[in-house]
Design an enzyme around this catalytic site. Structure first.
Site, PDB file in Angstrom:
ATOM      1  CD  GLU A   1      -3.010  -1.350   2.100  1.00  0.00           C
ATOM      2  OE1 GLU A   1      -3.003  -0.543   3.053  1.00  0.00           O
ATOM      3  OE2 GLU A   1      -3.826  -2.293   2.017  1.00  0.00           O
TER       4      GLU A   1
ATOM      5  CD  GLU B   1      -4.579  -7.795   0.360  1.00  0.00           C
ATOM      6  OE1 GLU B   1      -5.439  -7.257   1.095  1.00  0.00           O
ATOM      7  OE2 GLU B   1      -3.365  -7.525   0.421  1.00  0.00           O
TER       8      GLU B   1
END
Length: 1105
Positions: free
Chosen positions: A874, A977
């Site tokens: 991220e 994910e």
């Protein structure tokens, strides 16, 4: 699975791309620039004047002399600029001159700045040489400002020469300044070509051969074969090809582009008025279509009075206008959409037959009609001697540019392209290059359309020079050779004899094709399994040269350039779809102001029209269009955007009955056009307004080439099915034979998939270690996983220097024993909220030391045991490490990671890039920007893209468009994910997301984020606590059964065959009966590494009974 990988010998080939530059010879770089504006003060001389003495007259008249009877005068402008004037001229050649000694076979590039005392006048640069007078270029000089002349001379005999500037108008004084004459050797000239080709036509590729265990395959011989070239290179044909198989074979084995020599010309199609004959053109188009050859339509009209149908010259103006209207409608309606270009008015720079009869706007009107009749094809001017002959002022670059301006002034503002024929009598490469430099200032696409060289002892050598010069010039977009064959001979140059054996000219063409357009070569990997080269832009295949079919591997790659900021926007996708007036060709029809913006229609120099939203005060002040959108349809959006200054994020937004919905964004720039691609899934029918907003209200927003294309759910699914069939499946033909080789009809086969090539997995966590039911459920479904938290820093080092890898170690032992591949998640997490509690308080040097310890600790421990690492999680959204350690923090982490584990893929990984068009922080643009930042920080190794896929609202149209855009990075993409927020449609939406991801040709793997715990999953569970499937689990099982664990029965036909398509993977085939004496198992591998098309190259498998 371990044994499987140990015995398999298939090779993975990984490609890494980067641009490169190679100078073959140390040389003065060539200056391709040309200034078309008339300037108040001349620019500095190119190359500092080269071999010109006193090029800017800073030393008075030193080096300068009178030519003819002109009187010279040195003058100084108010700005201080000094120049020389040739006065009191009586003859065209009375002028100012310079003397040089020029060397044989060198190429000389000339430039100068000129002005005349009054009015306008053509001024020609001329060399008086030992072999005669040679013009080197010309310009239209004006009074009151300075015009640039650019030209050149190729010298065939050494000796002293005089350069002078002449004008047919002896009443004007000629002013001269900033003169340059730069010599280049043949080797230097070729180095310019090589440099340009390397920069414009090629990209660097690094290939590595690895085995399944990730070990480099040293000294392996590769075959690298080009299958398609991006640069159009073709040859003219004529109707003789239709009845001559040898001609067909020769042509189709070489070319994918052509022009018909005479078969589309007016005198062929309508030799007698109103009696039409398109038979030859129809037949040629059928031939080209069947062989995948693109055609330039040549020509609608020809402005040369000698080449009209015999009945045309005697027509009066009104009769000619009617006949011309009939002609353009007849041919262009017939062939609209079947050609890539039209020479609308051929040779209208040299000639003016139609203008003399119908008025000066005749060509403009023809282009206007042509644009209506065929909006997809490029519309060309086409003329000769612009690049061939510096003495032909009628079609000089100045004359050509003047004709373009005349067509614009006559009312045509649509797209234009430039055709430079290239019929060479004498080849002057220096002039050719300079002429293209000048014509390129129009900013229009340029093709060399009819290349030939006059017969002579050096014809083949000169053809080679011309073709290489044209291909190397950065402004040239395509080449067609003018060598259509006939038994009586070609127009001026043949490539073969009448038996289609190459002449020397044909050998030249073949060498160029082999070098640039159909390359096949072998190469050997180095000690680390690498082979590095540069490849021409196009599609290539790579395979191993050995004959071991178990190892032979074919990999397709495309060398190209994507999502550039363009000088002119591309055509709208889907022709605009449901957008009214998508290219602003009908003014502002269909468009309206949104908020308080003022709209203005503008036209670029190229003729491109667009709308501008001006005087904006709020983010939403913009331009808009209204639509009625239907419930449950999916709408794909694209547009080309620019801003008035700087850079700005521009967001496409729909105002709908249910609120405001962003559909996509792009970083728009000033000076070039950026593409926005997005989409909207509609949940309620109604009227909507589409507008383009920016948080920066100081910029004007420019909009063009907008498209909004609706698709039904069924159509959308058909796209998925088509992509899966093309990318994920291959055709197989199985034949059952007995031991004597006789076909076994009506035998029932069991075809069982044992391993799927496409990675499809699910996250797990340490709860699986003590729960047999969880183990059973997981291992019966998945061969790929990610550990939910067990490899994160806050788990492994909750207290500084106290390490705990127990859960990760145990999970890796479990996955290894079950043949499950693991993605390492993650080394670092850039979100400040998810650091070990002791980390945020560290100073920069302490943090750097802790980070170094962390990356070494985890990656050395697990190197070679995972297939991938999320190195910095991220880091598109967040910047914890960058804020503490500097902007290159991520780059440094990837550099270290590459050293610590050279086998694993190294990922970025972030959320909302494909999920949420309103989250600009991780939009496709932001993600691509982060990749560029990592590269700029010094990391040039392999990277992969992780798109998390945590969906709150599912917008498949946006999801697809976002992957399209992120795929332009040319890097592997996984959806890492996947989950969908809880709700009544959760299972249905999960099904949509997984199918969309699997179907997208750029997605290389999927992991579902549903690790189970007794307290519940992160956002989505697949089972209850007894491991009975929830509806989401049923969705996953259906997808597994369809694509990843297929088992089915089939019956052979009368000849013992069964034909089907199978998902790429490893299979076993057996007989369904219980006769053990006949029962036979046959293993086969269906792999994406070989190509199978619907009509050929079917994989054949035999099974013996």
């Amino acid at each position: 699975m371990k044994n499987y990988f140990a015995t398999m010998k298939n090779i993975l080939i990984l490609f890494y791309f980067l641009q490169w530059v190679l100078w073959a010879v140390e040389a003065v770089p060539y200056d391709y620039s040309f200034t078309s504006e008339c300037l108040k003060t001349p620019n500095k001389p190119q190359y500092d004047g080269g071999i010109v003495v006193n090029p800017e007259l800073k030393e008075g008249l030193k080096g300068w002399a009178s030519f003819g009877n002109a009187k010279l005068q040195l003058r100084t402008e108010e700005s201080g600029n000094e120049f020389v004037v040739a006065r009191l001229r009586n003859q065209s050649f009375d002028s100012v001159s310079l003397e040089f000694f020029l060397d044989k076979e060198k190429l000389y590039t000339l430039s100068a700045w000129l002005q005349v005392s009054h009015g306008d006048a053509i001024v020609v640069a001329t060399f008086k040489t030992p072999t005669g007078f040679h013009n080197a270029g010309l310009t239209e000089a004006k009074s009151g400002c300075w015009s640039m002349l650019k030209g050149g001379l190729t010298v065939n005999k050494s000796g002293s020469v005089q350069l002078y500037f002449q004008s047919e108008n002896p009443t004007v004084d000629i002013w001269v300044d900033s003169v340059s004459l730069q010599p280049f050797t043949q080797e230097e000239w070729k180095s310019h070509q090589d440099h340009s080709i390397e920069k414009m036509r090629r990209s660097k590729v690094k290939i590595q051969a690895l085995n399944r265990e990730g070990k480099p395959q040293a000294n392996r011989t590769l075959i690298i074969a080009q299958k398609f070239a991006r640069f159009p290179f073709g040859c003219a044909i004529n109707k003789n090809i239709l009845s001559n198989q040898a001609y067909k074979n020769w042509f189709t084995s070489r070319f994918k582009y052509t022009t018909f020599e005479n078969e589309m010309k007016w005198y062929t199609n309508e030799a007698r008025q109103n009696q039409y004959d398109y038979s030859a053109a129809d037949a040629l188009l059928q031939f080209t279509r069947s062989n995948g050859v693109s055609v330039r339509g040549h020509s609608v009209f020809w402005d040369d009075p000698r080449f009209q149908p015999s009945w045309v010259p005697s027509l009066g103006p009104s009769q000619l206008a009617a006949a011309a209207t009939s002609r353009i409608n007849s041919i262009m309606r017939r062939y609209s959409g079947q050609v890539i270009a039209w020479d609308v008015v051929n040779e209208n720079v040299h000639y003016n037959f139609f203008e003399s009869k119908l008025g000066v706007t005749a060509s403009s009107k023809f282009y206007t009609v042509a644009r209506v009749l065929d909006r997809k094809a490029a519309l060309f001017l086409n003329d000769y001697n612009t690049i061939e002959e510096p003495s032909d002022g009628a079609s000089s670059p100045d004359s050509y540019l003047s004709k373009i301006r005349q067509i614009r002034a006559g009312g045509y503002n649509g797209p234009l392209s430039i055709g430079l024929e290239g019929h060479f009598r004498n080849v002057n490469l220096a002039y050719m290059r300079s002429a293209i430099d000048k014509i390129a200032t129009a900013g229009l696409p340029i093709w060399i359309t009819e290349v030939d060289v006059q017969s002579g002892p050096n014809q083949a050598q000169l053809l080679d020079q011309v073709l290489r010069e044209a291909h190397a010039h950065p402004s040239v977009n395509g080449i067609v050779i003018w060598s259509a064959w006939s038994p009586q001979g070609c127009y001026r140059m043949c490539l073969t004899d009448n038996n289609f054996r190459n002449l020397p000219t044909g050998d030249v063409v073949d060498r160029i094709i082999q070098q640039f357009f159909n390359t096949v070569f072998t190469a050997t990997t180095d000690a680390n399994g690498f082979y590095e080269t540069s490849l021409v832009h196009g599609d290539h295949e790579v395979s191993f040269a050995d004959n071991d079919q178990s190892e032979k591997h074919l990999k397709s790659l495309t060398i190209s350039q994507h999502f550039k900021c363009l000088k002119t926007p591309n055509k709208p996708q889907y022709d605009g779809g449901i957008v009214v007036n998508p290219e602003l060709k009908e003014g502002l029809k269909g468009w309206a102001s949104f908020g308080n913006a003022k709209l203005q229609l503008r036209t670029e120099e190229s003729g491109n029209e667009f709308v501008v939203a001006r005087l904006r005060n709020q983010s939403f002040d913009s331009v808009s269009q209204e639509f009625f959108l239907d419930k449950e349809k999916l709408y794909t959006l694209s547009a080309w955007l620019q801003v008035s200054h700087g850079d700005a994020i521009v967001v496409a937004t729909f105002k709908t009955p249910t609120g405001f919905h962003n559909a996509g964004s792009t970083e728009a720039k000033s000076g070039c056009w950026s593409m926005l691609k997005g989409g909207l899934t509609v949940n309620k029918s109604g009227s909507v307004q589409l507008y383009f907003q920016s948080e920066n209200p100081t910029v004007d927003i420019w909009v063009d080439s907008v498209s909004l294309q609706p698709f039904t759910q069924e159509e959308w699914k058909s796209h998925q099915d088509h992509s899966i069939e093309k990318m994920r499946r291959s055709k197989v033909k199985i034949q059952a034979l007995n031991r004597e080789g006789k076909p076994q009809a009506n035998r029932t086969l069991i075809i069982a998939q044992k391993f799927a090539r496409f990675p499809f997995g699910c996250a797990i966590n340490k709860n699986i270690l003590s729960n047999q039911a969880y183990k059973n459920w997981f291992t019966s479904r998945f061969k790929y996983t990610t550990f939910e938290n067990e490899m994160k820093w806050y788990t492994n080092e909750a207290r500084q220097n106290q390490y705990d890898y127990s859960a990760a170690d145990a999970l890796l032992q479990f996955t290894r024993s079950n043949g499950v591949s693991v993605r390492g998640h993650s080394v670092f997490w850039d979100d400040p909220r998810f650091q070990p509690s002791w980390v945020p308080s560290l100073g920069p040097s302490q943090l750097a030391a802790a980070a170094t310890s962390r990356i070494n600790s985890i990656m050395r421990r697990y190197s070679g045991q995972v297939i991938a690492w999320d190195v910095v999680n991220e880091n598109v959204h967040y910047n914890f490490f960058e804020s503490k350690l500097g902007v290159t923090a991520s780059s440094k982490f990837y550099t270290v990671a590459r050293v610590l584990d050279r086998k694993a893929a190294l990922f970025l990984n972030d959320y909302n890039t494909i999920e949420e068009p309103s989250d600009g922080a991780s939009s496709p643009d932001s993600y691509l920007s982060k990749i560029r930042q990592i590269r700029a920080g010094g990391y040039n190794g392999p990277l992969s893209i992780g798109l998390e896929g945590h969906f709150r609202n599912v917008n498949l149209a946006y999801m697809r468009s976002a992957i399209d855009k992120i795929a332009t990075a040319g890097l592997p993409i996984w959806i890492t994910e996947v989950d969908v927020q809880s709700g009544p449609n959760q299972a249905q939406l999960l099904d949509q997301v997984l199918r969309e991801a699997h179907a997208h040709p750029s997605v290389n793997g999927i992991v579902i984020w549903s690790a189970w715990s007794p307290q519940g999953c992160y956002r989505m569970c697949l089972t209850d606590n007894n491991f009975r499937n929830l509806p989401t689990g049923d969705v996953v099982d259906r997808i597994i059964q369809q694509f990843f664990n297929t088992v089915f029965t089939a019956t052979t036909d009368a000849n013992g065959f069964y034909e089907t398509s199978l998902v790429h993977g490893d299979y076993e085939v057996s007989f369904a009966d219980n006769d053990q004496s006949e029962k036979h198992l046959k293993s086969l591998t269906i792999s994406q590494h070989f190509k199978v098309e619907a009509s050929k190259d079917i994989k054949h498998v035999k099974i013996l009974a």
